[in-house]
Write an enzyme that holds these catalytic residues in place. Structure first.
Site, PDB file in Angstrom:
ATOM      1  N   SER A 155      90.316  18.421  -7.186  1.00  0.00           N
ATOM      2  CA  SER A 155      88.887  18.604  -7.441  1.00  0.00           C
ATOM      3  C   SER A 155      88.588  20.077  -7.630  1.00  0.00           C
ATOM      4  CB  SER A 155      88.070  18.072  -6.251  1.00  0.00           C
ATOM      5  OG  SER A 155      86.713  18.435  -6.374  1.00  0.00           O
ATOM      6  N   TYR A 170      86.984  17.826   2.706  1.00  0.00           N
ATOM      7  CA  TYR A 170      87.445  17.496   1.357  1.00  0.00           C
ATOM      8  C   TYR A 170      87.907  18.759   0.626  1.00  0.00           C
ATOM      9  CZ  TYR A 170      87.269  15.261  -3.269  1.00  0.00           C
ATOM     10  OH  TYR A 170      87.583  14.759  -4.507  1.00  0.00           O
TER      11      TYR A 170
END
Length: 245
Positions: A155, A170
């Site tokens: 990401s 995350y």
């Protein structure tokens, strides 16, 4: 594990039929990646922690150009990873594509100074160590045929070139996955096995929430990296274009 599938012969003169494994593939982005790979004629092993959900997802893809087979896979469980690796070796004798897609703990409301460390530990176990377990277990099957495409679904949130306070579990675990990607790619350079990280962008999935781009668009960049005709390795990509680490 589902029933053993047919063994596909691979010879010097016959077309090469690719075998792919996608983790976290019973829904969302992983499911769409499995669908797109199967449409390209690959045999796709659809990994799911909940085997019943995996079976249900695989049935939805019946009739695709390639066979889709549900397999039990919790990437945090070494015994499941090892069992699956042995099954793939016995059933196919090869693995050509590995998509490390399993993910969790995208929570924009949390902050690094106040969040419970337990989600961060779990995120690392899934994103970093889960990918590491699968790569270590399955690389021998890629080395056997001097070919492999490993795609670590990352990401832009984990890029160190940009910062932010949200999603610390995350964000930090994806940054660690990026570092692992670069290290593994350097080790395997010249082996025929390429390793890249791909950011699918903000995608409208259960984890990403509404408002994101279509799932098919995010999956397409992952599939692009899974099917690279040239040994491009050690990169971070979105939609087939390099982005900053």
């Amino acid at each position: 594990m589902s029933r053993p599938a047919r063994r596909v012969p691979v010879t010097a003169t016959a077309p090469v039929y690719r075998v792919a494994l996608v983790s976290g593939a019973n829904r969302g982005l992983g499911f769409e990646v499995a669908r797109q790979l199967s449409e390209r004629g690959m045999t796709v092993l659809l990994g799911a922690r909940d085997f019943d959900k995996g079976l249900h997802a695989a049935r939805k893809l019946a009739g695709a150009a390639g066979e889709v087979i549900a397999v039990q896979l919790d990437v945090t469980q070494q015994d499941q990873v090892d069992t699956l690796a042995r099954w793939i070796e016995i059933t196919y004798g090869r693995l050509d594509v590995l998509v490390n897609n399993a993910g969790a703990h995208y929570d924009p409301a949390t902050r690094p100074a106040t969040t419970d460390i337990a989600p961060a530990r779990d995120a690392m176990d899934i994103h970093l160590f889960g990918s590491w377990r699968l790569c270590s277990a399955l690389l021998p099957l890629m080395h056997r045929h001097h070919y492999g495409r490993i795609v670590n679904v990352s990401s832009g949130c984990g890029a160190t070139a940009t910062g932010g306070a949200g999603c610390p579990a995350y964000r930090i675990s994806k940054a660690a996955l990026n570092s692992y990607t670069r290290s593994l790619a350097a080790e395997l350079d010249g082996s025929g096995i390429v390793v890249n990280a791909v950011c699918p962008g903000w995608v409208a999935t259960d984890m990403g929430g509404s408002g994101g781009r279509p799932v098919a668009d995010g999956a397409a960049g992952i599939v692009w990296a899974a099917c690279l005709p040239q040994p491009i390795t050690g990169g971070f990509f979105r939609d087939g274009q390099r982005i900053a680490w």
